[in-house]
Every structure is written in structure tokens, then in C-alpha cells.
Design an enzyme around this catalytic site. Structure first.
Site, PDB file in Angstrom:
ATOM      1  N   HIS A  73       0.861  -1.181   0.000  1.00 34.29           N
ATOM      2  CA  HIS A  73       0.000   0.000   0.000  1.00 34.29           C
ATOM      3  C   HIS A  73       0.897   1.230   0.000  1.00 34.29           C
ATOM      4  O   HIS A  73       2.021   1.198   0.519  1.00 34.29           O
ATOM      5  CB  HIS A  73      -0.878   0.013   1.247  1.00 34.29           C
ATOM      6  CG  HIS A  73      -1.960  -1.004   1.246  1.00 34.29           C
ATOM      7  ND1 HIS A  73      -3.123  -0.838   1.969  1.00 34.29           N
ATOM      8  CD2 HIS A  73      -2.074  -2.209   0.629  1.00 34.29           C
ATOM      9  CE1 HIS A  73      -3.902  -1.880   1.797  1.00 34.29           C
ATOM     10  NE2 HIS A  73      -3.281  -2.740   0.994  1.00 34.29           N
TER      11      HIS A  73
ATOM     12  N   GLU B  62       0.906   3.879   1.796  1.00 30.89           N
ATOM     13  CA  GLU B  62       1.340   4.321   3.120  1.00 30.89           C
ATOM     14  C   GLU B  62       2.488   3.472   3.653  1.00 30.89           C
ATOM     15  O   GLU B  62       3.459   4.002   4.196  1.00 30.89           O
ATOM     16  CB  GLU B  62       0.183   4.261   4.125  1.00 30.89           C
ATOM     17  CG  GLU B  62      -1.015   5.094   3.741  1.00 30.89           C
ATOM     18  CD  GLU B  62      -2.115   4.326   3.020  1.00 30.89           C
ATOM     19  OE1 GLU B  62      -3.288   4.596   3.292  1.00 30.89           O
ATOM     20  OE2 GLU B  62      -1.776   3.462   2.171  1.00 30.89           O
TER      21      GLU B  62
ATOM     22  N   CYS C 268      -6.408   2.113   5.625  1.00 27.91           N
ATOM     23  CA  CYS C 268      -7.036   0.872   6.087  1.00 27.91           C
ATOM     24  C   CYS C 268      -6.442   0.486   7.445  1.00 27.91           C
ATOM     25  O   CYS C 268      -5.547   1.155   7.968  1.00 27.91           O
ATOM     26  CB  CYS C 268      -6.785  -0.239   5.062  1.00 27.91           C
ATOM     27  SG  CYS C 268      -5.050  -0.788   4.992  1.00 27.91           S
TER      28      CYS C 268
ATOM     29  N   CYS D 188      -2.575  -0.133   7.358  1.00 28.15           N
ATOM     30  CA  CYS D 188      -1.807   1.106   7.230  1.00 28.15           C
ATOM     31  C   CYS D 188      -1.918   1.961   8.490  1.00 28.15           C
ATOM     32  O   CYS D 188      -0.927   2.565   8.919  1.00 28.15           O
ATOM     33  CB  CYS D 188      -2.256   1.874   5.999  1.00 28.15           C
ATOM     34  SG  CYS D 188      -1.834   1.002   4.461  1.00 28.15           S
TER      35      CYS D 188
END
Length: 169
Positions: free
Chosen positions: A67, A69, A97, A100
Site C-alpha cells: 500500500h 502508506e 485501512c 496502514c
């Protein structure tokens, strides 16, 4: 700051520093779109300067944890030489999410600014409130959502609409 203009929002003129950094995250999300990745972009800022940039690479790398992040946190930790990003802020185009949000807490990010809210899996305030769990964490992350929300949400909607159109063919 990147001199490259946003391809999707070329006429957008940031009205404050938070919009300026979110626009940089949007440019990262545009890189993800070019790779047919989910359009999520992220920048980590320290002392009002961009420290690192990243975008989603889950499909490209075949790795569920890639992801934007998490990739940005990894880059920032390597650049600083410490897992503690105490004096850093994160700008990300979509509400983080659960995975993260946990990485953000563990890396001691000071504040998260996000664009679009994520009603299906947002772990900052939409579905969960990971930063403010009842038993607490060793680090408290501040957050602010809705920075260039309309533009960030439009990227997501357009991306998934295009996938649905493609899959119908």
C-alpha cells in the site's frame, strides 16, 4: 515540490499548504493509475518539505502489503535511519485501512491528512477508529480528513468505473 502538473487536475491551484501536499499525493496516485494500480498516493513531509513519495504497487509487486502508506513509511525510515517518524506528517489520497493505520501508529507519524473517506474499509474514522482505541496506544496520531476530498474521491470512482466497463467487454 514536483514541477510536474497533475494530469487529471491540471487547473487545480492549492489554496494552502495542506492542499499543496495533497496535490503531490494526487500526482503519486496518477502514477499508480498509469500502472493500472488502485489510485492511492502518499507523501511524507518533514519540516514542511517532502521527505518521500509513494503510490500503491500491490499488483505490480504481487504483494498485499504494498500500500502507498506502508511503502512511504518504509522509504522514510530508511532515509532517516530510524523507525520513529515523530516529526513527520503523512498526506494520503484515501483514508488508511487497518493495516496502514497500524503501521502509521508504529512509525510514530505525527499527523495524517487524507483526501477521500473510505466507507468500506477506512480505519481512521469511517469504519474503525484505530487511532483512538479504548485501551490506547503508546503513540497518539492526529488526523484530518477531507483535504481535496472531491478530487481524491473522483480518482477512485473513475478507476473502479473503468474496471467495471473493461470487465463487461
Amino acid at each position: 515540490m514536483s514541477s510536474r502538473r497533475s494530469t487529471l487536475f491540471s487547473g487545480l491551484r492549492p489554496s494552502n499548504i495542506h492542499e499543496r501536499f495533497m496535490l503531490e499525493a494526487i500526482k503519486e496516485a496518477e502514477k499508480a493509475i498509469a500502472k493500472q494500480e488502485c489510485p492511492i498516493g502518499c507523501v511524507i513531509v518533514k519540516d514542511d518539505k517532502i521527505l518521500v513519495r509513494s503510490h500503491n504497487l500491490r499488483l505490480t509487486r504481487g504483494n498485499a502489503i504494498c500500500h502507498a502508506e506502508v511503502l512511504a513509511i518504509d522509504k522514510a525510515c530508511r532515509k532517516i535511519g530510524d523507525f520513529r517518524l515523530n516529526d513527520c506528517d503523512m498526506y494520503v489520497t484515501l483514508e488508511p485501512c487497518t493495516m496502514c493505520a497500524g503501521a502509521i501508529i508504529q512509525s510514530r507519524i505525527r499527523k495524517v491528512y487524507f483526501g477521500a473517506y473510505e466507507p468500506k474499509s477506512g480505519a481512521v474514522c469511517s469504519c474503525n477508529d484505530i487511532f483512538n482505541v479504548a485501551h490506547g496506544h503508546n503513540h497518539q496520531v492526529e488526523y484530518e480528513g477531507g483535504i481535496l476530498e472531491e478530487q481524491c474521491a473522483a480518482m477512485m470512482k473513475d478507476f473502479f468505473r473503468n474496471i467495471r466497463i473493461r470487465d463487461r467487454k
